[in-house]
Structures are given as structure tokens and as C-alpha cells.
Scaffold this motif. Structure first.
Motif, PDB file in Angstrom:
ATOM      1  N   GLU A  32      24.146  18.120  38.958  1.00  0.00           N
ATOM      2  CA  GLU A  32      23.914  18.412  37.545  1.00  0.00           C
ATOM      3  C   GLU A  32      23.994  19.901  37.219  1.00  0.00           C
ATOM      4  N   ALA A  33      23.194  20.707  37.901  1.00  0.00           N
ATOM      5  CA  ALA A  33      23.082  22.114  37.489  1.00  0.00           C
ATOM      6  C   ALA A  33      22.892  23.062  38.665  1.00  0.00           C
ATOM      7  N   GLY A  34      23.448  22.732  39.817  1.00  0.00           N
ATOM      8  CA  GLY A  34      23.332  23.624  40.957  1.00  0.00           C
ATOM      9  C   GLY A  34      24.103  24.919  40.727  1.00  0.00           C
ATOM     10  N   ALA A  35      23.554  26.027  41.209  1.00  0.00           N
ATOM     11  CA  ALA A  35      24.242  27.317  41.090  1.00  0.00           C
ATOM     12  C   ALA A  35      25.519  27.264  41.925  1.00  0.00           C
ATOM     13  N   ILE A  36      26.559  27.944  41.442  1.00  0.00           N
ATOM     14  CA  ILE A  36      27.852  27.931  42.126  1.00  0.00           C
ATOM     15  C   ILE A  36      28.189  29.339  42.592  1.00  0.00           C
ATOM     16  N   PHE A  37      28.546  29.450  43.871  1.00  0.00           N
ATOM     17  CA  PHE A  37      29.019  30.709  44.446  1.00  0.00           C
ATOM     18  C   PHE A  37      30.457  30.505  44.883  1.00  0.00           C
ATOM     19  N   ILE A  38      31.295  31.477  44.565  1.00  0.00           N
ATOM     20  CA  ILE A  38      32.718  31.381  44.884  1.00  0.00           C
ATOM     21  C   ILE A  38      33.073  32.505  45.852  1.00  0.00           C
ATOM     22  N   ARG A  39      33.642  32.110  46.951  1.00  0.00           N
ATOM     23  CA  ARG A  39      34.041  33.040  48.011  1.00  0.00           C
ATOM     24  C   ARG A  39      35.566  33.139  47.973  1.00  0.00           C
ATOM     25  N   GLN A  40      36.079  34.295  47.561  1.00  0.00           N
ATOM     26  CA  GLN A  40      37.525  34.495  47.458  1.00  0.00           C
ATOM     27  C   GLN A  40      38.013  35.315  48.651  1.00  0.00           C
ATOM     28  N   ARG A  41      38.879  34.726  49.447  1.00  0.00           N
ATOM     29  CA  ARG A  41      39.448  35.412  50.605  1.00  0.00           C
ATOM     30  C   ARG A  41      40.779  36.040  50.211  1.00  0.00           C
ATOM     31  N   SER A  42      41.013  37.247  50.707  1.00  0.00           N
ATOM     32  CA  SER A  42      42.289  37.911  50.432  1.00  0.00           C
ATOM     33  C   SER A  42      43.160  37.889  51.678  1.00  0.00           C
ATOM     34  N   ARG A  43      44.421  38.207  51.502  1.00  0.00           N
ATOM     35  CA  ARG A  43      45.354  38.266  52.634  1.00  0.00           C
ATOM     36  C   ARG A  43      45.017  39.402  53.594  1.00  0.00           C
ATOM     37  N   LEU A  44      44.281  40.393  53.120  1.00  0.00           N
ATOM     38  CA  LEU A  44      43.935  41.550  53.942  1.00  0.00           C
ATOM     39  C   LEU A  44      42.740  41.301  54.848  1.00  0.00           C
ATOM     40  N   THR A  46      39.635  40.679  53.747  1.00  0.00           N
ATOM     41  CA  THR A  46      38.373  40.947  53.058  1.00  0.00           C
ATOM     42  C   THR A  46      38.077  39.812  52.084  1.00  0.00           C
ATOM     43  N   GLU A  47      36.855  39.827  51.589  1.00  0.00           N
ATOM     44  CA  GLU A  47      36.423  38.759  50.685  1.00  0.00           C
ATOM     45  C   GLU A  47      35.668  39.331  49.489  1.00  0.00           C
ATOM     46  N   THR A  48      35.682  38.568  48.417  1.00  0.00           N
ATOM     47  CA  THR A  48      34.878  38.885  47.241  1.00  0.00           C
ATOM     48  C   THR A  48      33.980  37.685  46.984  1.00  0.00           C
ATOM     49  N   LEU A  49      32.713  37.960  46.734  1.00  0.00           N
ATOM     50  CA  LEU A  49      31.747  36.896  46.460  1.00  0.00           C
ATOM     51  C   LEU A  49      31.328  36.963  44.999  1.00  0.00           C
ATOM     52  N   VAL A 100      43.310  32.893  46.870  1.00  0.00           N
ATOM     53  CA  VAL A 100      44.307  33.210  45.849  1.00  0.00           C
ATOM     54  C   VAL A 100      44.488  34.719  45.818  1.00  0.00           C
ATOM     55  N   ASP A 101      45.687  35.143  45.468  1.00  0.00           N
ATOM     56  CA  ASP A 101      45.938  36.587  45.392  1.00  0.00           C
ATOM     57  C   ASP A 101      45.162  37.218  44.241  1.00  0.00           C
ATOM     58  N   ALA A 102      45.202  36.556  43.098  1.00  0.00           N
ATOM     59  CA  ALA A 102      44.494  37.069  41.920  1.00  0.00           C
ATOM     60  C   ALA A 102      43.711  35.920  41.298  1.00  0.00           C
ATOM     61  N   ARG A 103      42.503  36.212  40.894  1.00  0.00           N
ATOM     62  CA  ARG A 103      41.616  35.202  40.304  1.00  0.00           C
ATOM     63  C   ARG A 103      42.159  34.715  38.969  1.00  0.00           C
ATOM     64  N   GLY A 104      42.801  35.612  38.228  1.00  0.00           N
ATOM     65  CA  GLY A 104      43.365  35.230  36.936  1.00  0.00           C
ATOM     66  C   GLY A 104      42.316  34.659  36.003  1.00  0.00           C
ATOM     67  N   ASP A 105      42.623  33.529  35.414  1.00  0.00           N
ATOM     68  CA  ASP A 105      41.695  32.897  34.464  1.00  0.00           C
ATOM     69  C   ASP A 105      41.036  31.657  35.050  1.00  0.00           C
ATOM     70  N   LEU A 106      40.890  31.630  36.378  1.00  0.00           N
ATOM     71  CA  LEU A 106      40.271  30.460  37.011  1.00  0.00           C
ATOM     72  C   LEU A 106      38.817  30.286  36.593  1.00  0.00           C
TER      73      LEU A 106
END
Length: 111
Positions: A32-44, A46-49, A100-106
Motif C-alpha cells: 500500500e504505502a511502503g517507502a521506495i528506494f531506487i538504486r541506479q547503477r552506472s556503467r562506470l 558507481t551508483e546513485t541512491l 540506465v544511463d540517464a534517469r530522464g523522466d522515469l
């Protein structure tokens, strides 16, 4: 009204696959309402959280889910540690990994 967490995650995964990229649900949380964390991996390597933006920062409720950058261009170990802390605090949270290379409008990110 905000989308349920499970619907938002499902749509995010489908959109990423639609771009020809990779996505996976690493941890299922409250539907229903669990918090969402997105882990974005790059080709280099490194990651963005991204994590939920605190709703108290806004005068009016946001129409959808809003995220903030918690870690940027970090090593995987730092992201693992941050997620472990979040899971101890909120065991009902979701963790989604995208490549993904770029997050864009995801999803929307606060400035």
C-alpha cells in the motif's frame, strides 16, 4: 491520491525494460504505502541512491511520489550501508535497482 507502492514499482520496472535497460525489485515492501528506494547503477561502477523526499518540505501535498538524491556517484558498499540503515528503520520499504544511463523522466526528483 498517490499510487500504491506496488503499482508504482511495477510501472517503473516496465518503463525501464521498455527503454531496453535493466530493472529488478531487490526488496518487496508494504504494497500500500511502503517507502521506495531506487538504486541506479552506472556503467562506470558507481551508483546513485534515491529515497523518498520528506513531505514536510512542501507546503502542499505532492501529486505523486517525489524522490531526493541520498547518495550520488557512490561506491556500492556505501549504498549497501545506507540501504541497511533504512531497512532497520523501516522494514516495509522497497528497493528497486535500475541500470540506465540517464534517469530522464522515469520518476520525479526534488531540486
Amino acid at each position: 491520491m498517490r499510487l500504491k507502492s506496488e503499482i508504482f514499482v511495477s510501472a517503473l520496472v516496465r518503463r525501464v525494460f521498455g527503454l531496453g535497460s535493466y530493472a529488478a525489485v531487490l526488496r518487496k515492501g508494504a504494497g500500500e504505502a511502503g517507502a521506495i528506494f531506487i538504486r541506479q547503477r552506472s556503467r562506470l561502477g558507481t551508483e546513485t541512491l534515491y529515497g523518498p523526499a520528506p513531505q514536510s518540505f512542501f507546503d502542499e501535498p505532492a501529486p505523486g511520489r517525489l524522490f531526493e538524491i541520498r547518495l550520488e556517484n557512490a561506491e556500492a558498499e556505501a549504498v549497501d550501508a545506507a540501504l541497511a540503515r533504512e531497512i532497520r528503520f523501516d522494514p516495509d520499504c522497497w528497493v528497486v535497482e535500475i541500470e540506465v544511463d540517464a534517469r530522464g523522466d522515469l520518476f520525479d526528483v526534488t531540486a
